[in-house]
Design a protein around this motif. Structure first.
Motif, mmCIF file in Angstrom:
data_model
loop_
_atom_site.group_PDB
_atom_site.id
_atom_site.type_symbol
_atom_site.label_atom_id
_atom_site.label_comp_id
_atom_site.label_asym_id
_atom_site.label_seq_id
_atom_site.Cartn_x
_atom_site.Cartn_y
_atom_site.Cartn_z
ATOM 1 N N UNK A 204 0.955 -1.328 -0.139
ATOM 2 C CA UNK A 204 0.090 0.074 -0.018
ATOM 3 C C UNK A 204 0.952 1.241 -0.036
ATOM 4 N N UNK A 205 0.732 2.269 -0.749
ATOM 5 C CA UNK A 205 1.267 3.371 -0.851
ATOM 6 C C UNK A 205 0.745 4.458 0.024
ATOM 7 N N UNK A 206 1.622 5.297 0.521
ATOM 8 C CA UNK A 206 1.030 6.407 1.583
ATOM 9 C C UNK A 206 0.600 7.569 0.605
ATOM 10 N N UNK A 207 -0.629 7.978 1.088
ATOM 11 C CA UNK A 207 -1.068 9.144 0.373
ATOM 12 C C UNK A 207 -1.454 10.207 1.213
ATOM 13 N N UNK A 208 -1.162 11.490 0.805
ATOM 14 C CA UNK A 208 -1.279 12.627 1.417
ATOM 15 C C UNK A 208 -1.863 13.843 0.584
ATOM 16 N N UNK A 209 -3.094 14.258 1.068
ATOM 17 C CA UNK A 209 -3.979 15.103 0.387
ATOM 18 C C UNK A 209 -3.963 16.447 1.132
ATOM 19 N N UNK A 210 -3.728 17.463 0.550
ATOM 20 C CA UNK A 210 -3.942 18.821 1.136
ATOM 21 C C UNK A 210 -4.810 19.501 0.365
ATOM 22 N N UNK A 211 -5.857 19.807 1.021
ATOM 23 C CA UNK A 211 -7.162 20.038 0.442
ATOM 24 C C UNK A 211 -7.573 21.813 0.381
ATOM 25 N N UNK A 212 -8.219 22.421 -0.484
ATOM 26 C CA UNK A 212 -8.301 23.775 -0.595
ATOM 27 C C UNK A 212 -7.087 24.459 -1.211
ATOM 28 N N UNK A 213 -7.083 25.929 -1.253
ATOM 29 C CA UNK A 213 -6.144 26.750 -1.588
ATOM 30 C C UNK A 213 -5.690 27.431 -0.628
ATOM 31 N N UNK A 214 -4.407 27.119 -0.217
ATOM 32 C CA UNK A 214 -3.468 27.627 1.019
ATOM 33 C C UNK A 214 -3.029 28.972 0.620
ATOM 34 N N UNK A 215 -2.895 29.806 1.652
ATOM 35 C CA UNK A 215 -2.353 30.956 1.505
ATOM 36 C C UNK A 215 -1.633 31.333 2.690
ATOM 37 N N UNK A 216 -0.278 31.953 2.159
ATOM 38 C CA UNK A 216 0.604 32.597 3.030
ATOM 39 C C UNK A 216 0.796 33.986 2.792
ATOM 40 N N UNK A 217 0.337 34.995 3.419
ATOM 41 C CA UNK A 217 0.578 36.423 3.327
ATOM 42 C C UNK A 217 1.344 36.882 4.625
ATOM 43 N N UNK A 218 2.076 38.163 4.094
ATOM 44 C CA UNK A 218 2.776 38.955 5.178
ATOM 45 C C UNK A 218 2.600 40.182 4.504
ATOM 46 N N UNK A 219 2.895 41.208 5.606
ATOM 47 C CA UNK A 219 2.534 42.629 5.483
ATOM 48 C C UNK A 219 3.319 43.330 6.243
#
Length: 492
Positions: free
Chosen positions: A262-277
């Protein structure tokens, strides 16, 4: 910090070892000659490297899937490229950048073998768009695919973009008129075939693959951009600070597909945002909690609605049974302090859903217990974060590591002068003509999918895949609209 489910960390380690850009806004303002304006923002959907023998390499394998970087320096870039934490260059490498003041770099797939570090990771696959300014660049676009490099890699579609815009427009305070911008996009990416197959096509038993067929979610992409934002200092005219953003969407990542195991499966769901100001001004005591000086923001958007996801939305799922059984982490678990961080140096450093932390020096192991840097007077902000990070046998000796995998790596460092910077109107110059490649999207629609457990349902998803034409036109003053390929934020 988060230190839960140690048994799960060990189970995962076994497998792991082996839009946003809109229409152009009219303006001819440019940054005044003020020193000390710098920005470095980058992101990559997947970074993987194996067997680095020393501080300067060589690194046996280095791969970047969907890489993006945006850089600014009002004093002009020096002769040495900036590097990210993984010792990958973030400045353009095929065009001169020394002395220029803005650069963008986007890479679909970069793959290197036996490279010294810092590395461009492009020994075998140069699918990179690069741009520098001044003068303002047209948007640079490259498309390729399918790209079989058996047994090392296979990608069905590669797309990259870059733009640099320091001569004009940089004080237009909107994300769709960036000073610097890069984007990388890859579909059906596979790395390192462990089988003996030499056929020219998809790999049989890849170590890493992002070609999930059910449902069809095979696109990973990152986009990084830097733009100006007005602050509340109006002494002698409007003053500005800087904002950087990196947005990334992910295809499911399969690790060690070696049937019947069996393979390892990783799912990162959605749109990820990293924002700095970084605004250049201190916080105003009268507006407590507004964070006028600077801030680091890290969140997940629903791919369809572009609204922040709810606390019960699953944002990371993983399976050690090849997809037969999944464990989910919700937004609340990841961003509420119960993610998984298990540092066991030098054997293992595993983080799933860590908090934003301090930006580590290139080649130095990140400190999961650190915090981003935010100057109280608003002149500087820096930080980094990994959605998933695994380092194996790193730090046994200086520069040595056995393997490293990062899924969703973001970093940023901004500096602005005290009070912010100003812009003025330059002399009008006639337009120039350049050859650009225009991407014309065509669309296909996939059906709604639903997940079990803490539930969330995504609406229909439109996948835009670029086809290309080439024409000679006047370069636009800022990016033409570029569709972001969306993914369902749930799976069947």
């Amino acid at each position: 910090m988060k230190r839960k489910n140690a048994w799960l960390a060990w189970a995962l380690s076994i497998g792991l070892i082996a839009y946003m850009l809109g229409a152009a806004l009219p303006s001819r303002s440019k940054v005044d000659q003020v020193p000390g304006i710098t920005a470095r923002a980058s992101g990559v959907a997947i970074h993987a490297d194996a067997i680095q023998a020393g501080a300067t390499g060589p690194r046996v394998v280095d791969a970047e899937i969907a890489f993006a970087a945006a850089n600014v320096n009002s004093d002009g870039f020096g002769a040495t490229s900036a590097q990210n934490e993984m010792q990958v260059n973030v400045q353009p490498q095929a065009i001169p950048f020394v002395g220029t003041k803005a650069s963008g770099r986007g890479g679909a797939l970069e793959l290197g073998l036996g490279s010294d570090v810092p590395t461009n990771a492009d020994t075998l696959a140069q699918t990179v768009s690069e741009a520098v300014a001044p003068p303002n660049s047209p948007i640079v676009i490259k498309d390729a695919g399918p790209l079989p490099i058996n047994p090392l890699a296979y990608v069905s579609l590669l797309h990259s973009e870059a733009l640099a815009n320091f001569g004009e427009n940089p004080c237009v305070s909107a994300s769709n008129s960036p000073i610097a911008y890069g984007r990388g996009y890859a579909a059906d990416a596979q790395l390192i075939d462990t089988s003996a197959s030499t056929t020219s096509g998809p790999l049989t038993n890849p170590v890493i693959a992002t070609d999930d067929p059910n449902p069809a979610r095979a696109v990973s992409q990152s986009a990084s951009f830097v733009y100006a934002i007005p602050n509340s200092n109006t002494t002698g005219g409007q003053h500005y600070g800087l904002v950087s953003e990196t947005h990334t969407t992910f295809a499911p990542v399969t690790i060690l597909r070696m049937a019947p195991a069996p393979a390892l499966i990783i799912e990162v769901l959605g749109e990820w945002v990293f924002k700095t100001t970084a605004t250049g001004i201190p916080d105003n005591p009268a507006t407590a909690g507004v964070n006028e000086a600077g801030k680091v923001e890290y969140y997940v958007l629903d791919d369809v609605t572009k609204a922040p996801v709810t606390p019960s939305t699953a944002v990371i799922r993983f399976s050690t049974t090849g997809g037969l059984l999944y464990t989910s982490l919700t937004f609340q678990q990841v961003f509420g302090g119960t993610g998984l961080v298990v540092p066991l140096p030098p054997l293992l450093d595993l983080a799933i859903g860590e908090d934003p932390r301090a930006l580590a020096a290139p080649g130095v192991a990140p400190d999961p217990n650190s915090a981003p840097t935010i100057n109280a007077n608003g002149t500087g902000v820096s930080g980094a974060v990994d959605v998933v990070r695994l380092s194996v046998l790193a730090g046994v000796q200086v520069g040595f590591s056995l393997a490293q995998v990062r899924i969703g790596h973001f970093e940023s460092a901004l500096t602005v002068p005290a009070g912010g910077f100003t812009c003025s109107l330059p002399p009008t110059s006639p337009p120039t003509t350049a050859t650009t490649t225009t991407t014309i999207p065509t669309s296909t629609t996939s059906s709604t999918t639903t997940t079990t457990g803490p539930t969330t349902t995504a609406g229909p998803t439109t996948t835009l895949k670029p086809t290309t034409t080439t024409s000679t036109t006047t370069p636009p003053p800022s990016p033409i609209p570029r569709p972001i390929v969306v993914q369902p934020n749930t799976v069947g």
